[in-house]
Design an enzyme around this catalytic site. Structure first.
Site, PDB file in Angstrom:
ATOM      1  N   VAL A  85      37.129  39.344  29.680  1.00 18.82           N
ATOM      2  CA  VAL A  85      37.417  40.710  30.088  1.00 18.82           C
ATOM      3  C   VAL A  85      37.368  40.794  31.618  1.00 18.82           C
ATOM      4  O   VAL A  85      36.413  40.343  32.240  1.00 18.82           O
ATOM      5  CB  VAL A  85      36.405  41.692  29.473  1.00 18.82           C
TER       6      VAL A  85
ATOM      7  N   SER B 134      24.957  38.098  40.318  1.00 20.00           N
ATOM      8  CA  SER B 134      24.445  37.195  39.274  1.00 20.00           C
ATOM      9  C   SER B 134      25.571  36.568  38.474  1.00 20.00           C
ATOM     10  O   SER B 134      26.074  37.176  37.531  1.00 20.00           O
ATOM     11  CB  SER B 134      23.515  37.967  38.336  1.00 20.00           C
TER      12      SER B 134
ATOM     13  N   LYS C 132      29.371  46.645  33.239  1.00 20.83           N
ATOM     14  CA  LYS C 132      29.724  47.398  34.440  1.00 20.83           C
ATOM     15  C   LYS C 132      31.089  48.043  34.258  1.00 20.83           C
ATOM     16  O   LYS C 132      31.945  47.507  33.563  1.00 20.83           O
ATOM     17  CB  LYS C 132      29.742  46.459  35.652  1.00 20.83           C
TER      18      LYS C 132
ATOM     19  N   ASN D 106      36.994  38.603  38.262  1.00 23.01           N
ATOM     20  CA  ASN D 106      37.797  39.621  38.943  1.00 23.01           C
ATOM     21  C   ASN D 106      38.493  39.036  40.171  1.00 23.01           C
ATOM     22  O   ASN D 106      39.661  39.332  40.427  1.00 23.01           O
ATOM     23  CB  ASN D 106      36.910  40.799  39.345  1.00 23.01           C
TER      24      ASN D 106
ATOM     25  N   LYS E 242      32.550  47.376  42.926  1.00 21.22           N
ATOM     26  CA  LYS E 242      32.622  46.017  43.471  1.00 21.22           C
ATOM     27  C   LYS E 242      33.641  45.176  42.713  1.00 21.22           C
ATOM     28  O   LYS E 242      34.252  44.268  43.289  1.00 21.22           O
ATOM     29  CB  LYS E 242      31.235  45.374  43.479  1.00 21.22           C
TER      30      LYS E 242
ATOM     31  N   SER F  52      33.926  34.229  39.987  1.00 18.20           N
ATOM     32  CA  SER F  52      34.169  35.630  39.660  1.00 18.20           C
ATOM     33  C   SER F  52      35.505  35.796  38.937  1.00 18.20           C
ATOM     34  O   SER F  52      36.556  35.463  39.476  1.00 18.20           O
ATOM     35  CB  SER F  52      34.176  36.470  40.938  1.00 18.20           C
TER      36      SER F  52
ATOM     37  N   GLU G 154      36.959  43.437  34.063  1.00 12.73           N
ATOM     38  CA  GLU G 154      36.591  44.854  34.130  1.00 12.73           C
ATOM     39  C   GLU G 154      37.228  45.572  35.316  1.00 12.73           C
ATOM     40  O   GLU G 154      37.408  46.790  35.294  1.00 12.73           O
ATOM     41  CB  GLU G 154      35.069  45.016  34.192  1.00 12.73           C
TER      42      GLU G 154
END
Length: 327
Positions: free
Chosen positions: A274, A133, A103, A251, A186, A249, A276
């Protein structure tokens, strides 16, 4: 049939585990230790050291070996895709199918992932699998629902059949743009909501960020031709909910660390995966400026991440913007 997976991270491993009950799996990994662990001990020692993979999940350091199969699943992070695939054009023809799991938007070009692949490889059979997911839940076979999007609906349906399981349900779509943009933005919003947590703001603040963030996601995506239905579905709001509210998550965790005062370098070092949302914030901010799309949350996150602006000041500036007679 053997299916290839380019990448060996947590999501790649979860998908390998899912598919291995019906198909042989060949994974590409750069790290020799990961390859050896998968091939000899049947584990991904870096991400799931306690999860035993089936013996028909194999790994290789030679990416060209993986390109012999029809279905090639991309799990390489967005900013590395061009570097990994740019010299592999001769191995792709109309018989190959790329199923993308990654993504984000590419820095500098601002390309979506389908556009990166088309730029490198020309016209290809492409689909994206996206939605709420966590790899940690999929590998434990917890109920999960995603969407597979392709410009070719028959291809999307074929991939649906390959992936569908009792615990893993796949819907189909032709809105590649919407699914790719929803999955990109997102991550930006999840970072921002994590930052609000790190700043010790409450549920009111998070609810506002989620709701107004959905408006930004929809405004940006529809500008490029995406359907509102897609943004209101699994690939948009669904993925945002799971990424913005869960400690699984990366992020969200990264945002919390920044909110607590850690630098970007310190944050990435602690996450060890990573994130993103960080490069995607830059790419979306630049593209929004170029196209004159109003993205106030993304703009403030960009200023915190790349211009050294105080996160508290960014919140004040968001709250102090000119009032509008809309919601």
């Amino acid at each position: 049939m053997e299916i290839s997976i380019i990448g060996s991270g947590s999501w790649a491993t979860a998908i390998a585990n899912l598919l291995s009950d019906n198909y042989d799996i060949l994974m590409y990994a750069r790290d020799n230790n990961v390859v050896n662990a998968i091939n000899t001990r049947h584990i991904n020692s870096k991400y799931f050291p306690e999860k035993i993979l089936k013996e028909n999940v194999r790994a290789t350091q030679d990416i060209k070996n993986t390109l012999e199969n029809k279905y090639i699943i991309n799990a390489i992070p967005t900013q590395s895709i061009r570097n990994v695939y740019e010299n592999l054009g001769p191995y792709f023809d109309e018989s190959k199918v790329i199923i993308n799991l990654s993504k984000g938007l590419e820095l500098n070009t601002h390309f979506r992932i389908s556009e990166i692949f088309e730029d490198i490889l020309g016209k290809i059979n492409y689909a994206i699998l996206s939605g709420p997911s966590h790899a940690e839940e999929v590998i434990d076979e917890m109920p999960t629902t995603l969407v597979c999007a392709s410009n070719n609906i028959e291809l999307a349906k074929d991939i649906q059949e390959i992936f569908n399981r009792e615990y893993f349900r796949v819907y189909t779509s032709t809105d590649v743009i919407g699914v790719e943009i929803g999955g990109s933005i997102k991550n930006i919003l999840a970072f921002g909501i994590g930052m609000a947590d790190g700043l010790s703001y409450g549920d009111n603040s998070k609810a506002a960020l989620i709701t107004r963030g959905i408006h930004e996601m929809e405004r940006f995506a529809t500008r490029f031709g995406a359907s509102e239905k897609t943004i209101n579905g699994l690939a948009g709001i669904g993925d945002l909910i799971v990424t913005a509210t869960s400690k699984l998550s990366r992020n969200n965790r990264a945002g919390r660390l920044v909110g607590k005062g850690y630098s970007i370098d310190e944050t990435i070092s602690k996450i060890q995966m990573v994130v993103e949302g960080i490069p995607t914030t830059q790419a979306v901010y630049e593209l929004a400026k170029e196209k004159n799309i109003e993205m106030p949350i993304t703009e403030e996150l960009y200023k915190v991440l790349f211009e050294g602006k105080s996160d508290h000041q960014s919140v004040k500036d968001l709250m102090g913007r000119d009032l509008k007679n809309e919601y």
